[in-house]
Design a protein around this motif. Structure first.
Motif, PDB file in Angstrom:
ATOM      1  N   SER A   1       1.841   8.390   5.682  1.00  0.00           N
ATOM      2  CA  SER A   1       1.723   9.941   6.274  1.00  0.00           C
ATOM      3  C   SER A   1       3.191  10.023   7.143  1.00  0.00           C
ATOM      4  CB  SER A   1       0.638   9.902   7.222  1.00  0.00           C
ATOM      5  OG  SER A   1      -0.517  10.013   6.617  1.00  0.00           O
TER       6      SER A   1
ATOM      7  N   LYS B   1       0.316   4.117   0.107  1.00  0.00           N
ATOM      8  CA  LYS B   1      -0.124   5.617   0.625  1.00  0.00           C
ATOM      9  C   LYS B   1       0.335   5.418   2.134  1.00  0.00           C
ATOM     10  CE  LYS B   1      -4.110   6.474  -1.814  1.00  0.00           C
ATOM     11  NZ  LYS B   1      -3.633   7.658  -2.911  1.00  0.00           N
TER      12      LYS B   1
ATOM     13  N   ASP C   1       0.958  13.796   3.942  1.00  0.00           N
ATOM     14  CA  ASP C   1       0.412  12.549   3.190  1.00  0.00           C
ATOM     15  C   ASP C   1       0.904  12.578   1.784  1.00  0.00           C
ATOM     16  OD1 ASP C   1      -1.027  12.078   5.717  1.00  0.00           O
ATOM     17  OD2 ASP C   1      -2.757  13.386   4.879  1.00  0.00           O
TER      18      ASP C   1
ATOM     19  N   ASN D   1       0.949  -1.252   0.087  1.00  0.00           N
ATOM     20  CA  ASN D   1       0.032   0.051   0.206  1.00  0.00           C
ATOM     21  C   ASN D   1       1.033   1.309  -0.154  1.00  0.00           C
ATOM     22  OD1 ASN D   1      -1.846   2.108   0.519  1.00  0.00           O
ATOM     23  ND2 ASN D   1      -2.822   1.027   2.292  1.00  0.00           N
TER      24      ASN D   1
ATOM     25  N   THR E   1       2.197   9.563  -1.329  1.00  0.00           N
ATOM     26  CA  THR E   1       2.479   8.261  -2.006  1.00  0.00           C
ATOM     27  C   THR E   1       4.091   7.879  -1.993  1.00  0.00           C
ATOM     28  OG1 THR E   1       2.491   8.864  -4.407  1.00  0.00           O
ATOM     29  CG2 THR E   1       0.521   8.011  -3.451  1.00  0.00           C
TER      30      THR E   1
END
Length: 125
Positions: free
Chosen positions: A61, A59, A80, A57, A82
């Motif tokens: 932060s 994604k 935040d 994943n 990628t």
């Protein structure tokens, strides 16, 4: 208050089952790009959970903050974005510029490169 003002951050990732994982990291930022190295500090394995999570994943932060007993000086920034994993990156020079500890022993990687897509910040003033 800028993202790169902090010396340490917390990187939050999520595994394929949706379980969160957060670790402290050293980092450097320029514009909307953040670089983090898997460096020489002792680790039990190079197959780190943060890397496995990013593969599952992308994604992530990143949270940086400043604490002081005088609460009028508090601040935090959450970035935040990628992430991708690179074995090498020219951005490793950013880490060497920021942390004197890397000058004699530069990080060999792998590197986590985050494309920041959203930032949230807070300070009392």
């Amino acid at each position: 208050m800028r993202l790169d003002d902090a010396r340490v951050a917390r990187l939050a990732t999520v595994d394929a089952d949706g379980q969160p994982h957060i670790v402290p990291v050293t980092f450097a930022a320029r514009g909307d790009t953040v670089v983090i190295a898997v460096d020489h500090k002792p680790k039990s394995t190079r197959d780190l959970k943060r890397l496995r999570n990013i593969r599952a994943n992308e994604k992530v932060s990143l949270l940086v903050d400043h604490y002081a007993e005088d609460w009028s000086e508090l601040w935090w920034i959450r970035a935040d974005g990628t992430a991708r994993i690179l074995e090498t990156t020219e951005a490793s020079a950013w880490l060497i510029d920021k942390y004197p500890q890397y000058r004699d022993n530069p990080p060999a990687g792998p590197f986590i490169v985050i494309a920041v897509t959203h930032q949230t910040a807070w300070s009392p003033s």
